[in-house]
Scaffold this motif. Structure first.
Motif, PDB file in Angstrom:
ATOM      1  N   ALA A  31       0.811  -1.218   0.000  1.00  0.00           N
ATOM      2  CA  ALA A  31       0.000   0.000   0.000  1.00  0.00           C
ATOM      3  C   ALA A  31       0.843   1.266   0.000  1.00  0.00           C
ATOM      4  N   THR A  32       1.901   1.297   0.807  1.00  0.00           N
ATOM      5  CA  THR A  32       2.751   2.490   0.869  1.00  0.00           C
ATOM      6  C   THR A  32       3.485   2.717  -0.437  1.00  0.00           C
ATOM      7  N   ALA A  33       4.038   1.642  -0.987  1.00  0.00           N
ATOM      8  CA  ALA A  33       4.753   1.771  -2.257  1.00  0.00           C
ATOM      9  C   ALA A  33       3.814   2.191  -3.378  1.00  0.00           C
ATOM     10  N   GLN A  34       2.565   1.684  -3.358  1.00  0.00           N
ATOM     11  CA  GLN A  34       1.591   2.079  -4.371  1.00  0.00           C
ATOM     12  C   GLN A  34       1.257   3.561  -4.270  1.00  0.00           C
ATOM     13  N   TYR A  35       1.053   4.027  -3.047  1.00  0.00           N
ATOM     14  CA  TYR A  35       0.772   5.450  -2.852  1.00  0.00           C
ATOM     15  C   TYR A  35       1.925   6.314  -3.340  1.00  0.00           C
ATOM     16  N   GLU A  36       3.133   5.971  -2.957  1.00  0.00           N
ATOM     17  CA  GLU A  36       4.286   6.781  -3.345  1.00  0.00           C
ATOM     18  C   GLU A  36       4.477   6.804  -4.858  1.00  0.00           C
ATOM     19  N   ALA A  37       4.203   5.685  -5.500  1.00  0.00           N
ATOM     20  CA  ALA A  37       4.368   5.618  -6.955  1.00  0.00           C
ATOM     21  C   ALA A  37       3.342   6.495  -7.669  1.00  0.00           C
ATOM     22  N   VAL A  38       2.080   6.403  -7.264  1.00  0.00           N
ATOM     23  CA  VAL A  38       1.056   7.204  -7.923  1.00  0.00           C
ATOM     24  C   VAL A  38       1.234   8.679  -7.581  1.00  0.00           C
ATOM     25  N   ARG A  39       1.643   8.977  -6.362  1.00  0.00           N
ATOM     26  CA  ARG A  39       1.889  10.366  -5.957  1.00  0.00           C
ATOM     27  C   ARG A  39       2.959  11.009  -6.834  1.00  0.00           C
ATOM     28  N   ASP A  40       4.069  10.320  -7.007  1.00  0.00           N
ATOM     29  CA  ASP A  40       5.196  10.895  -7.750  1.00  0.00           C
ATOM     30  C   ASP A  40       4.890  11.024  -9.237  1.00  0.00           C
ATOM     31  N   LEU A  41       4.270   9.980  -9.825  1.00  0.00           N
ATOM     32  CA  LEU A  41       4.015  10.006 -11.265  1.00  0.00           C
ATOM     33  C   LEU A  41       2.925  11.003 -11.621  1.00  0.00           C
ATOM     34  N   ASP A  42       1.875  11.082 -10.824  1.00  0.00           N
ATOM     35  CA  ASP A  42       0.780  12.008 -11.133  1.00  0.00           C
ATOM     36  C   ASP A  42       1.229  13.457 -10.986  1.00  0.00           C
ATOM     37  N   LEU A  43       2.076  13.730 -10.038  1.00  0.00           N
ATOM     38  CA  LEU A  43       2.597  15.088  -9.887  1.00  0.00           C
ATOM     39  C   LEU A  43       3.465  15.448 -11.075  1.00  0.00           C
ATOM     40  N   ARG A  44       4.311  14.518 -11.484  1.00  0.00           N
ATOM     41  CA  ARG A  44       5.229  14.769 -12.593  1.00  0.00           C
ATOM     42  C   ARG A  44       4.486  14.933 -13.920  1.00  0.00           C
ATOM     43  N   GLU A  45       3.485  14.109 -14.160  1.00  0.00           N
ATOM     44  CA  GLU A  45       2.820  14.131 -15.459  1.00  0.00           C
ATOM     45  C   GLU A  45       1.644  15.097 -15.528  1.00  0.00           C
ATOM     46  N   ASN A  46       0.930  15.300 -14.412  1.00  0.00           N
ATOM     47  CA  ASN A  46      -0.317  16.057 -14.475  1.00  0.00           C
ATOM     48  C   ASN A  46      -0.415  17.212 -13.480  1.00  0.00           C
ATOM     49  N   GLY A  47       0.607  17.376 -12.636  1.00  0.00           N
ATOM     50  CA  GLY A  47       0.548  18.453 -11.656  1.00  0.00           C
ATOM     51  C   GLY A  47      -0.511  18.241 -10.593  1.00  0.00           C
ATOM     52  N   ILE A  48      -0.813  16.974 -10.290  1.00  0.00           N
ATOM     53  CA  ILE A  48      -1.798  16.648  -9.256  1.00  0.00           C
ATOM     54  C   ILE A  48      -1.058  16.192  -8.000  1.00  0.00           C
ATOM     55  N   VAL A  49      -1.398  16.799  -6.876  1.00  0.00           N
ATOM     56  CA  VAL A  49      -0.764  16.493  -5.592  1.00  0.00           C
ATOM     57  C   VAL A  49      -1.642  15.509  -4.821  1.00  0.00           C
ATOM     58  N   TRP A  50      -1.016  14.453  -4.294  1.00  0.00           N
ATOM     59  CA  TRP A  50      -1.707  13.473  -3.457  1.00  0.00           C
ATOM     60  C   TRP A  50      -1.288  13.659  -2.002  1.00  0.00           C
ATOM     61  N   LEU A  51      -2.263  13.890  -1.121  1.00  0.00           N
ATOM     62  CA  LEU A  51      -1.967  13.923   0.298  1.00  0.00           C
ATOM     63  C   LEU A  51      -1.858  12.488   0.830  1.00  0.00           C
ATOM     64  N   PRO A  52      -1.243  12.280   1.986  1.00  0.00           N
ATOM     65  CA  PRO A  52      -1.132  10.926   2.543  1.00  0.00           C
ATOM     66  C   PRO A  52      -2.498  10.260   2.653  1.00  0.00           C
ATOM     67  N   PRO A  53      -2.573   8.971   2.330  1.00  0.00           N
ATOM     68  CA  PRO A  53      -3.868   8.296   2.227  1.00  0.00           C
ATOM     69  C   PRO A  53      -4.449   7.872   3.569  1.00  0.00           C
ATOM     70  N   ALA A  54      -5.717   7.581   3.544  1.00  0.00           N
ATOM     71  CA  ALA A  54      -6.424   7.011   4.690  1.00  0.00           C
ATOM     72  C   ALA A  54      -6.154   5.508   4.762  1.00  0.00           C
ATOM     73  N   PRO A  55      -6.357   4.897   5.919  1.00  0.00           N
ATOM     74  CA  PRO A  55      -6.221   3.438   6.013  1.00  0.00           C
ATOM     75  C   PRO A  55      -7.242   2.685   5.169  1.00  0.00           C
ATOM     76  N   LEU A  56      -8.415   3.288   4.920  1.00  0.00           N
ATOM     77  CA  LEU A  56      -9.459   2.560   4.205  1.00  0.00           C
ATOM     78  C   LEU A  56      -8.978   2.157   2.816  1.00  0.00           C
ATOM     79  N   ASN A  57      -9.267   0.923   2.458  1.00  0.00           N
ATOM     80  CA  ASN A  57      -8.875   0.359   1.168  1.00  0.00           C
ATOM     81  C   ASN A  57     -10.134  -0.123   0.466  1.00  0.00           C
TER      82      ASN A  57
END
Length: 374
Positions: free
Chosen positions: A117-143
């Motif tokens: 879960a942590t690695a997935q969040y970090e990957a989507v956070r970094d790629l979305d910011l780089r490609e689309n300028g979208i910032v992801w805040l730290p996620p909730a525990p809910l899956n």
């Protein structure tokens, strides 16, 4: 800042009106979220998808930001994930709750989900910011991932505990109910068949799959119209209908942790937004989200009144900012201000009474708070 803000319970008594949930947001007063000078008057457009959980999360965002002093435009209830996301990327909206797996696969086009879960969040956070300028805040525990659900009787009859056990069911009885959007998604039904090495039209006959609206999906499974269904793990109807979730033993379904996403200019200009949502996200577990979703889908409540009760379902009194004990005056006030509500669906009388009591307590506390402020 304390955990979840009291503001999410300080909604005016008029919140019980009959306007649609998609458009109505009650007046709010600041609780543990106080007005933030740098955010005061800042225009923020909040959007969401159209299903229950997204509406609840969207209304929480609207109420929290309003309490912090922002000038919030409620643009929740957009039809479809792609449309809601597009409103964010093209600049028609500023902020929305999103899911890590959806961002990674559906929006960023990545074929392989990341199991951690942590690695997935970090990957989507970094790629979305780089490609689309979208910032992801730290996620909730809910899956809010997918799973295969069945009635307890069906699971016991065929000995089902994990998804691969589906092949124990005779082909003619191997029937599925699937909602329209999830059917064709790479991380949905057809993707799951491929992930488990099954063929659509072979192992799973086409005639055995019913595509239904998500609103009737869970009742379709519970009533026996299909043996199995592709369900969301945080849906409140799972507990209400006593459905059994099968283990994803091949780890096909991605992580879908919910996180606030926003456009980079807003995040850069107002880092305080991250501080506002951090304690809220921390309290959103699968069990908590199931309870909040059930208040809409089972008890017949509206999303904008459900979000404020997050404090109560997490059982943290200091968050609530209201008394959890009804006095005689409180009961009188509740009766005086009680408004009609939609009839509960498949809800037990005890559950209805608990929900009704919650509203009474909240109504009483708001009335007293408002009187003191005058």
């Amino acid at each position: 800042m304390r955990a979840l803000p009291a503001v999410l319970l300080l909604v005016a008594v008029t919140a019980c009106g009959l306007r649609p949930a998609s458009s109505f947001v009650p007046p709010v007063e600041p609780g543990s979220i106080r007005p933030v000078p740098g955010l005061e008057g800042t225009p923020i457009r909040v959007t969401s998808k159209e299903f229950t959980e997204q509406l609840v999360l969207g209304k929480i965002a609207v109420l929290a930001l309003t309490a912090a002093g922002a000038d919030v435009a409620d643009q929740t209830n957009v039809q479809g994930s792609v449309n809601a996301r597009a409103s964010l990327t093209r600049g028609d909206a500023d902020l929305m709750w999103e899911y890590t797996g959806t961002g990674w696969i559906t929006y960023l086009g990545q074929a392989k989900p990341i199991p951690d879960a942590t690695a997935q969040y970090e990957a989507v956070r970094d790629l979305d910011l780089r490609e689309n300028g979208i910032v992801w805040l730290p996620p909730a525990p809910l899956n809010n991932s997918y799973s295969i659900g069945a009635t307890r009787a069906t699971a016991e009859r065929y000995g089902l505990t994990k998804i691969s056990d589906v092949m124990k069911i005779p082909t003619a009885e191997r029937t599925f109910c699937v909602d329209h959007e999830a059917f064709g998604r790479d991380d949905g039904f057809l993707g799951m068949l491929r992930g488990y090495g099954w063929t659509y039209g072979g192992d799973i006959p086409r005639a055995n799959v019913r595509r239904v609206a998500v609103g009737i999906l869970y009742n379709s499974i519970a009533s026996g119209q299909c043996a199995l269904g592709l369900v969301s793990t945080t849906d409140g109807r799972i507990k209400a209908l006593d459905l059994v979730l099968l283990e994803d033993d091949r780890h096909f379904f991605p992580q879908y942790n919910a996180a606030v996403t926003m456009r980079r200019p807003l995040a850069d200009a107002h880092p305080e937004i991250a501080r506002i949502f951090a304690p809220i996200s921390a309290k959103l577990t699968n069990d908590v989200m199931q309870d909040l979703n059930a208040q809409v889908d089972v008890d017949g409540d509206v999303p904008v009144l459900v979000g404020p009760r997050l404090a109560q379902v997490t059982r943290i009194r200091e968050i609530a900012g209201v008394s959890h004990t009804r006095s005689r005056a409180g009961r009188r006030t509740c009766r005086r201000h009680h408004h009609p509500r939609p009839s509960p669906t498949r809800a037990t009388p005890a559950r209805w009474r608990r929900s009704h009591a919650t509203r009474c307590v909240t109504t009483w506390a708001v009335t007293c708070s408002t009187a003191r402020r005058r």
